[in-house]
Design an enzyme around this catalytic site. Structure first.
Site, PDB file in Angstrom:
ATOM      1  N   HIS A 334       0.791  -1.229   0.000  1.00 56.13           N
ATOM      2  CA  HIS A 334       0.000   0.000   0.000  1.00 56.13           C
ATOM      3  C   HIS A 334       0.817   1.270   0.000  1.00 56.13           C
ATOM      4  O   HIS A 334       0.255   2.368  -0.018  1.00 56.13           O
ATOM      5  CB  HIS A 334      -0.907   0.056   1.223  1.00 56.13           C
ATOM      6  CG  HIS A 334      -2.101  -0.846   1.146  1.00 56.13           C
ATOM      7  ND1 HIS A 334      -3.280  -0.444   0.593  1.00 56.13           N
ATOM      8  CD2 HIS A 334      -2.278  -2.130   1.536  1.00 56.13           C
ATOM      9  CE1 HIS A 334      -4.154  -1.439   0.668  1.00 56.13           C
ATOM     10  NE2 HIS A 334      -3.569  -2.474   1.222  1.00 56.13           N
ATOM     11  N   LYS A 522      -9.168  13.703   4.064  1.00 54.92           N
ATOM     12  CA  LYS A 522      -8.280  12.539   4.067  1.00 54.92           C
ATOM     13  C   LYS A 522      -7.411  12.658   5.305  1.00 54.92           C
ATOM     14  O   LYS A 522      -7.413  13.711   5.942  1.00 54.92           O
ATOM     15  CB  LYS A 522      -7.403  12.524   2.811  1.00 54.92           C
ATOM     16  CG  LYS A 522      -6.756  13.886   2.515  1.00 54.92           C
ATOM     17  CD  LYS A 522      -5.960  13.906   1.239  1.00 54.92           C
ATOM     18  CE  LYS A 522      -6.779  13.871  -0.015  1.00 54.92           C
ATOM     19  NZ  LYS A 522      -6.762  12.605  -0.718  1.00 54.92           N
ATOM     20  N   ARG A 523      -6.672  11.622   5.666  1.00 59.26           N
ATOM     21  CA  ARG A 523      -5.798  11.755   6.822  1.00 59.26           C
ATOM     22  C   ARG A 523      -4.816  12.903   6.617  1.00 59.26           C
ATOM     23  O   ARG A 523      -4.480  13.252   5.485  1.00 59.26           O
ATOM     24  CB  ARG A 523      -5.051  10.434   7.086  1.00 59.26           C
ATOM     25  CG  ARG A 523      -5.911   9.405   7.795  1.00 59.26           C
ATOM     26  CD  ARG A 523      -6.411   9.875   9.139  1.00 59.26           C
ATOM     27  NE  ARG A 523      -5.340   9.915  10.104  1.00 59.26           N
ATOM     28  CZ  ARG A 523      -5.100   8.964  11.001  1.00 59.26           C
ATOM     29  NH1 ARG A 523      -5.885   7.911  11.092  1.00 59.26           N
ATOM     30  NH2 ARG A 523      -4.089   9.070  11.849  1.00 59.26           N
ATOM     31  N   LYS A 528       0.375  14.442   1.643  1.00 53.43           N
ATOM     32  CA  LYS A 528      -0.923  14.781   1.064  1.00 53.43           C
ATOM     33  C   LYS A 528      -1.071  16.291   0.848  1.00 53.43           C
ATOM     34  O   LYS A 528      -1.999  16.748   0.182  1.00 53.43           O
ATOM     35  CB  LYS A 528      -2.051  14.245   1.944  1.00 53.43           C
ATOM     36  CG  LYS A 528      -2.144  12.715   1.961  1.00 53.43           C
ATOM     37  CD  LYS A 528      -3.235  12.240   2.921  1.00 53.43           C
ATOM     38  CE  LYS A 528      -3.337  10.728   3.037  1.00 53.43           C
ATOM     39  NZ  LYS A 528      -4.121  10.115   1.935  1.00 53.43           N
ATOM     40  N   THR A 630      -8.602   6.606  -2.576  1.00 49.48           N
ATOM     41  CA  THR A 630      -9.948   6.129  -2.885  1.00 49.48           C
ATOM     42  C   THR A 630     -10.941   7.268  -2.686  1.00 49.48           C
ATOM     43  O   THR A 630     -12.032   7.237  -3.266  1.00 49.48           O
ATOM     44  CB  THR A 630     -10.355   4.926  -2.003  1.00 49.48           C
ATOM     45  OG1 THR A 630     -10.089   5.249  -0.631  1.00 49.48           O
ATOM     46  CG2 THR A 630      -9.608   3.679  -2.405  1.00 49.48           C
ATOM     47  N   LYS A 634     -14.529   8.462  -4.767  1.00 51.78           N
ATOM     48  CA  LYS A 634     -15.839   8.800  -4.184  1.00 51.78           C
ATOM     49  C   LYS A 634     -16.327  10.141  -4.725  1.00 51.78           C
ATOM     50  O   LYS A 634     -17.511  10.302  -5.049  1.00 51.78           O
ATOM     51  CB  LYS A 634     -15.750   8.843  -2.656  1.00 51.78           C
ATOM     52  CG  LYS A 634     -15.354   7.519  -2.014  1.00 51.78           C
ATOM     53  CD  LYS A 634     -14.979   7.698  -0.533  1.00 51.78           C
ATOM     54  CE  LYS A 634     -14.187   6.521  -0.013  1.00 51.78           C
ATOM     55  NZ  LYS A 634     -13.503   6.819   1.268  1.00 51.78           N
TER      56      LYS A 634
END
Ligand SMILES: *Cc1c(COP(=O)(O)O)cnc(C)c1O
Length: 792
Positions: A334, A522-523, A528, A630, A634
């Protein structure tokens, strides 16, 4: 068929038996429990029938330390096809189903994407009638509950079973004993039904709870040593007490290793017990009946554990046992972030799992021989062996001990094969596969966006698309249909209004549904790049201050993210964004043109309200760092354009929906590789207009970090780096200007409402690939080799 009268009676009976109450005087949560248990009664026979049907053929098992399930009630009703019936029935009892749904606590037994993927896979496997059982840990406390106090993240324990857990059945009769170096404990399984959509099949998620073998020490209790009398009990139960709240970061703690071994050992013992009741001591067929997927390295200790069971307990020769192991397991990678690759210190490992350590040593020894025979150099062998530098490399064990390794998006798999795991790909080229992640259309559109679901069903004339998402491409023919486009815009507005109401209730903040909803959820992680988003918001604010007549459309920037409690920088970024929000939202000059909001406690049920209401999906990770994502899928499925980098599944999203219908910016993987060591962020800092102005707010007193030093530390990380990384490790300065430019493009594009709607529709029509039904069917066919089976 759904029987209203019987359902009411069942709920009434449960309320009487469990609480001694009637529907009239039951508490809301009691009604929730009663209704949920009545659903359990409804599905019980099919659940048993599914287990029986699966039991005679090959089955797959998903081993995962995390399942980010969210709420069950609404989803189960939808999947059973009785949502409307139950809603009407409850109405007759004066119960509003929405209130009951909102009472349910999220089962937050995961951190983020990896855990949510496991949950989507469970739903898809049941819906596709695939014999897949999930195995994991029944954490007493899931992912922490997040609050902000003065803009700082505060964590509270997530006691999700406070009011009971109507969706699990304790199976005491299937208890197994797990042994550690320092003693034995009991593992007790709790089974949750996984209700397939539009099928009778009900699959199982089996989660283990740790308990001590002795309830409590009666002698100590008699001697009035009450605390000590339950010490052993508490010590055992600590193993399944809490989820480690880390995401993309490994934590080398003894308790964490115990958790991993605990659920893996219990699950294997469970499988072997069933297998032996059928085949007795003939293990030659084990891998013909079992395919076990290891979700990241967390369950990789299953490899030496199965070796131990076969060799020590079943007296099978090493080579034969190794064959079984290799043919049974497969492993999903991952991440390529170095800090996330699990390694265990051998001293710690030996202490917790002495026999497993010996087995890993033997695996390592034999692997070295294999490489020597293939004339690998001493250096290569040191790089690739499983035990080196006094640590056990779980990823290497996961590659060596399995028949298949998969990445989670094409770009990620390519990077694994050509770069990060190049040596391994050379050694085992046949082992590597790509399986691009997906999301379940049931939760992520049918349940959370009924209005859009209804429209699509009307246009396609069938509901079949919900289990065959590729059918969405038939929407392409409406791409110039003004009526359809207008309806799409109206639905988006409705979802934005709903979200605004919800946010007002939850956060006490008003937002304007007529503004562009620009959402990053998101986290919280440096890669990110929530900080890039924050810098842009602040830059926009300063530009507006300079030029109050600047022509921009009103925009609401929404953030949602939990930071790992020990991740100082991530917490600093949350505080920083909250400070920006305070500044921007309270400035009368801004006059509502921009608004910034960080929602508290972003989780699955909050996500279900956010995704349908978004105009812009922020997917801005440094190229090469987000394995798949992911959340991006969505958004797409709910008709939201991606504003993002060429990273993870963004690449595939844009390929499907067209680059012109999304907003791509920033350096690509190849470019960043080229820049490599010669990257000098200070050049950008000094030359890109406006960049220094926003970055300096971290140190010039514009904002207050409460004396924590958080902001200065963030500033240093960008401008000078730290002992473990260079300055601006995630290329925020490099991408800032392009990010600002692409935001201007969004502002322009949004003005042509019909053309905007066309982009939304293009995204929906091309989201078919990102159904987890497609993903799970690929796993079933290309990795597990299992067949669908449907109960009658
Ligand atoms: C989908 C989802 C994630 C994963 O989001 P990414 O943007 O892919 O990191 C994390 N948390 C929740 C609650 C989700 O629903």
């Amino acid at each position: 068929m759904f029987d209203k009268v019987k359902f009411k009676e069942t709920v009434e009976t449960i309320l009487k038996v469990d609480y001694g109450k009637t529907i009239e005087n039951a508490e809301e949560y009691e009604k929730y429990n009663g209704i949920s248990k009545a659903i359990m009664e409804l599905i019980s026979d099919n659940w048993n029938a599914t287990e029986k049907l699966y039991s005679n053929g090959k089955q797959a098992y998903y081993f995962s330390a995390e399942y980010l399930m969210g709420r069950a009630l609404g989803n189960n009703l939808l999947n059973l096809g009785i949502y409307e019936e139950v809603k009407d029935t409850l109405k007759e009892l004066n119960i509003d189903i929405n209130n009951i749904e909102e009472i349910e606590e999220d089962a937050g037994l995961g951190n983020g994407g990896l855990g949510r993927l496991a949950a989507c896979f469970m739903d898809s496997a049941a819906t596709m009638n695939l014999p897949l059982t999930g195995y994991g840990i029944r954490y007493e406390y899931g992912i922490f509950e997040q609050k902000f106090e003065d803009g700082f993240q505060i964590e509270r324990g997530d006691n999700w079973q406070r009011y009971g857990d109507p969706w699990s059945i304790r199976r005491t009769e299937d208890t197994v004993i797990v042994e550690f170096g320092d003693g034995k404990i009991k593992a007790i399984p709790y089974d949750m039904p996984i209700v397939g959509y539009n099928t009778k099949n009900i699959n199982t998620l089996r989660l283990w709870k740790a308990e001590s073998i002795e309830e409590f020490d009666f002698q100590l209790f008699n001697d009035q040593k009450y605390d000590e009398s339950v010490k052993e009990k508490n010590r055992a139960e600590d193993i399944s007490r809490v989820l480690y709240p880390n995401d993309s970061n490994e934590e080398g703690k003894m308790l964490r290793l115990k958790q991993q071994y605990f659920f893996v050992s219990a699950s294997l013992k469970d499988l072997l017990r069933k297998y032996k009741s059928r085949f007795e001591k003939d293990f030659s067929k084990f891998s013909e009946y079992h395919a076990i997927q290891l979700n990241d390295t967390h369950p990789v200790v299953a490899i030496p554990e199965l070796m131990r069971i076969l060799v020590d307990e079943e007296n099978i020769a090493w080579e034969e046992a190794w064959n079984i192991v290799e043919n049974t397991f497969s492993y999903t990678n991952h991440t390529i972030l170095a800090e996330a690759l699990e390694q265990w210190d051998i001293e710690l490992f030996k202490k917790v799992l002495p026999r497993i350590y010996e087995i890993v040593e033997e695996i390592d020894k034999r692997f070295i021989l294999e490489l020597k025979e293939k004339n690998y150099s001493h250096e290569k062998i040191e790089d690739m062996r499983i035990i080196s530098n006094n640590t056990i490399k779980m990823a290497w064990l996961g590659i060596h001990g399995t028949h298949t390794i998969n990445g989670v998006a094409q770009l990620h798999t390519d990077i694994l094969k050509n770069k990060e795991l190049k040596d391994w790909n050379k050694l085992y080229p046949e082992k590597f596969q790509n399986k691009t992640n997906g999301i379940t259309p049931r939760r992520w559109i049918a349940l959370c966006n009924r209005e859009l679901t209804e429209m699509i069903t009307e246009l396609l004339g069938t509901e079949e698309w919900i289990t065959d998402l590729s059918m969405l491409n038939k929407l392409e023919k409406y791409i110039d249909d003004e009526q359809v486009l207008k309806r799409l815009l109206a639905i988006k507005m409705e979802k934005k209004e709903e979200l605004s109401d919800y946010i007002f209730k939850k956060e006490g903040i008003e937002i304007d549904p007529n503004s562009i909803f620009d959402i990053q959820i998101k986290r919280l992680h440096e890669y990110k790049r929530q900080l890039l988003n924050a810098f842009h918001v602040l830059d926009l604010y300063y530009r507006l201050k300079e030029d109050p007549n600047m022509d921009i459309l009103p925009r609401t920037f929404i953030f949602g993210a939990k930071a790992a409690p020990g991740y100082f920088r991530a917490k600093g970024i949350i505080k920083y964004i909250n400070e920006i929000a305070k500044l921007v939202n309270n400035d009368p000059d801004i006059d509502g043109k921009i608004k910034v909001l960080f929602v508290q406690n972003y989780n699955v049920s909050y996500a279900e309200k956010l995704f349908p209401a978004a105009d812009i999906s922020e997917q801005i990770s440094t190229a090469g760092k987000e394995a798949s994502g992911t959340g991006n899928m969505k958004f797409m499925l709910n008709g939201t354009s991606t504003l993002g980098t060429y990273d993870g599944a963004n690449v595939e999203i844009v390929k499907e929906a067209g680059e012109e219908n999304n907003f791509i910016f920033g350096a690509r993987v190849e470019e960043l590789e080229e820049i490599g060591g010669s990257y000098n962020p200070i050049e950008y800092y000094e030359s890109v207009p406006g960049l220094k102005r926003v970055v300096d707010t971290l140190i010039d007193g514009t904002f207050d970090d409460g004396g924590t030093g958080m902001f200065k530390e963030l500033y240093d990380s960008l401008t000078i780096g730290a002992h473990w990384h260079r300055a601006d490790n995630y290329f925020i300065f490099r991408d800032f200007d392009q990010y600002r430019e692409v935001h201007k493009k969004v502002d322009r594009a949004y003005r042509d409402r019909l053309d905007w709607a066309r982009k939304c529709l293009k995204n929906i029509a091309n989201a078919g690939k990102f159904s987890s039904d497609r993903t799970i069917l690929e796993y079933g066919k290309e990795i597990w080799h299992i067949e669908a089976k449907k109960i009658q």
